[in-house]
Write a protein that holds these residues in place. Structure first.
Motif, short mmCIF file in Angstrom:
data_model
loop_
_atom_site.label_atom_id
_atom_site.label_comp_id
_atom_site.label_asym_id
_atom_site.label_seq_id
_atom_site.Cartn_x
_atom_site.Cartn_y
_atom_site.Cartn_z
N PHE A 16 0.84 -1.06 0.07
CA PHE A 16 0.11 -0.04 -0.03
C PHE A 16 0.81 1.31 0.00
O PHE A 16 0.50 2.28 -0.82
CB PHE A 16 -0.81 0.13 1.22
CG PHE A 16 -2.02 -0.80 0.88
CD1 PHE A 16 -3.29 -0.28 0.46
CD2 PHE A 16 -2.47 -2.03 1.16
CE1 PHE A 16 -4.32 -1.20 0.18
CE2 PHE A 16 -3.20 -3.04 1.18
CZ PHE A 16 -4.44 -2.49 0.52
N SER A 17 2.08 1.17 0.68
CA SER A 17 2.83 2.31 0.72
C SER A 17 3.55 2.64 -0.50
O SER A 17 3.52 3.85 -1.10
CB SER A 17 3.92 2.28 1.62
OG SER A 17 3.34 2.08 3.12
N VAL A 18 4.22 1.49 -1.19
CA VAL A 18 4.59 1.64 -2.74
C VAL A 18 3.69 2.11 -3.69
O VAL A 18 3.88 3.01 -4.25
CB VAL A 18 5.13 0.34 -3.18
CG1 VAL A 18 5.53 0.33 -4.53
CG2 VAL A 18 6.46 -0.07 -2.17
N VAL A 19 2.27 1.63 -3.63
CA VAL A 19 1.45 2.13 -4.52
C VAL A 19 1.03 3.47 -4.25
O VAL A 19 0.99 4.34 -5.34
CB VAL A 19 -0.02 1.29 -4.59
CG1 VAL A 19 -1.08 1.87 -5.13
CG2 VAL A 19 0.38 0.06 -5.07
N SER A 20 0.92 4.06 -3.12
CA SER A 20 0.48 5.32 -2.64
C SER A 20 1.74 6.60 -2.98
O SER A 20 1.43 7.32 -3.83
CB SER A 20 0.37 5.30 -1.30
OG SER A 20 -0.71 4.46 -1.03
N ALA A 21 2.99 5.93 -2.79
CA ALA A 21 4.24 6.96 -2.95
C ALA A 21 4.34 6.86 -4.73
O ALA A 21 4.74 7.99 -4.84
CB ALA A 21 5.38 6.29 -2.47
N ALA A 22 3.97 5.80 -5.27
CA ALA A 22 4.28 6.04 -6.92
C ALA A 22 3.13 7.15 -7.25
O ALA A 22 3.30 7.65 -8.29
CB ALA A 22 4.20 4.60 -7.32
N ILE A 23 2.16 6.93 -6.84
CA ILE A 23 0.94 7.59 -7.28
C ILE A 23 1.34 9.04 -6.99
O ILE A 23 1.13 10.07 -7.85
CB ILE A 23 -0.41 7.51 -6.80
CG1 ILE A 23 -1.17 6.11 -7.30
CG2 ILE A 23 -1.49 8.40 -6.98
CD1 ILE A 23 -2.12 5.53 -6.53
N VAL A 24 1.84 9.34 -5.62
CA VAL A 24 2.11 10.78 -5.43
C VAL A 24 3.20 11.48 -6.34
O VAL A 24 3.16 12.26 -6.63
CB VAL A 24 2.64 10.80 -3.88
CG1 VAL A 24 3.59 12.01 -3.36
CG2 VAL A 24 1.50 10.62 -3.17
N TYR A 25 4.38 10.40 -6.43
CA TYR A 25 5.57 10.75 -7.51
C TYR A 25 4.90 11.28 -8.84
O TYR A 25 5.39 12.13 -9.31
CB TYR A 25 6.48 9.64 -7.32
CG TYR A 25 7.80 9.98 -8.22
CD1 TYR A 25 8.79 10.80 -7.59
CD2 TYR A 25 7.99 9.76 -9.45
CE1 TYR A 25 9.68 10.94 -8.53
CE2 TYR A 25 9.01 9.93 -10.21
CZ TYR A 25 10.17 10.53 -9.70
OH TYR A 25 11.24 10.95 -10.59
N THR A 26 4.02 10.33 -9.23
CA THR A 26 3.80 10.44 -10.78
C THR A 26 2.96 12.04 -10.67
O THR A 26 3.24 12.87 -11.57
CB THR A 26 2.89 9.50 -11.18
OG1 THR A 26 3.46 8.18 -10.91
CG2 THR A 26 2.32 9.60 -12.56
N LEU A 27 2.26 12.14 -9.72
CA LEU A 27 1.37 13.56 -9.76
C LEU A 27 2.27 14.61 -9.73
O LEU A 27 2.08 15.80 -10.09
CB LEU A 27 0.27 13.60 -8.74
CG LEU A 27 -0.88 12.59 -9.06
CD1 LEU A 27 -1.86 12.49 -7.71
CD2 LEU A 27 -1.55 12.84 -10.00
N MET A 28 3.30 14.47 -8.72
CA MET A 28 4.27 15.81 -8.47
C MET A 28 5.39 16.08 -9.45
O MET A 28 5.62 16.96 -9.82
CB MET A 28 5.10 15.30 -7.13
CG MET A 28 4.27 15.62 -5.68
SD MET A 28 4.96 15.46 -4.39
CE MET A 28 5.96 17.03 -4.39
#
Length: 124
Positions: A16-28
């Protein structure tokens, strides 16, 4: 059976952390969102969380507390150091420390892991 449950909770925290962090990175940081870039970012995030967050999590889990503020501060400090070192090693250099994105991204990575750690791993 207790060990198996702990492994499952840890894997849930990391996934869950990896998926959430990847989404945040992609958006930023990325303009386009593609599945191949998401997979690569997820792999990088998985390795980073495995190397840096897991030892801290094991250390903090000796006295488990859900949503404890000091755990978030600890994760943030380590995240900021790791992101700062990676920024220095890449093309960003020292200019990364002037940008708010380094601090925001470090905090969001720490917040994500702290949240999922508190949901899945912390007992009290």
């Amino acid at each position: 059976m207790h060990v198996f449950g702990g492994i499952i909770r840890y894997l849930c925290t990391v996934v869950f952390s990896v998926v959430s962090a990847a989404i945040v990175y992609t958006l930023m940081f990325l303009e386009g969102f593609g599945f191949s870039s998401f997979r690569a970012i997820s792999l990088f995030m998985f390795v980073a969380y495995l190397i840096f967050a897991t030892p801290i999590q094991i250390f903090l889990n000796r006295k488990p507390k859900k949503f404890h503020g000091w755990y978030l501060v600890t994760y943030f400090i380590v995240s900021l150091v790791v992101c700062g070192i990676l920024a220095l090693l890449t093309n960003y250099g020292l200019t990364a420390f002037v940008s708010y994105k380094l601090y925001l991204f470090s905090f969001l990575l720490a917040l994500i892991y702290w949240f999922w750690d508190s949901v899945f791993r912390q007992k009290k």
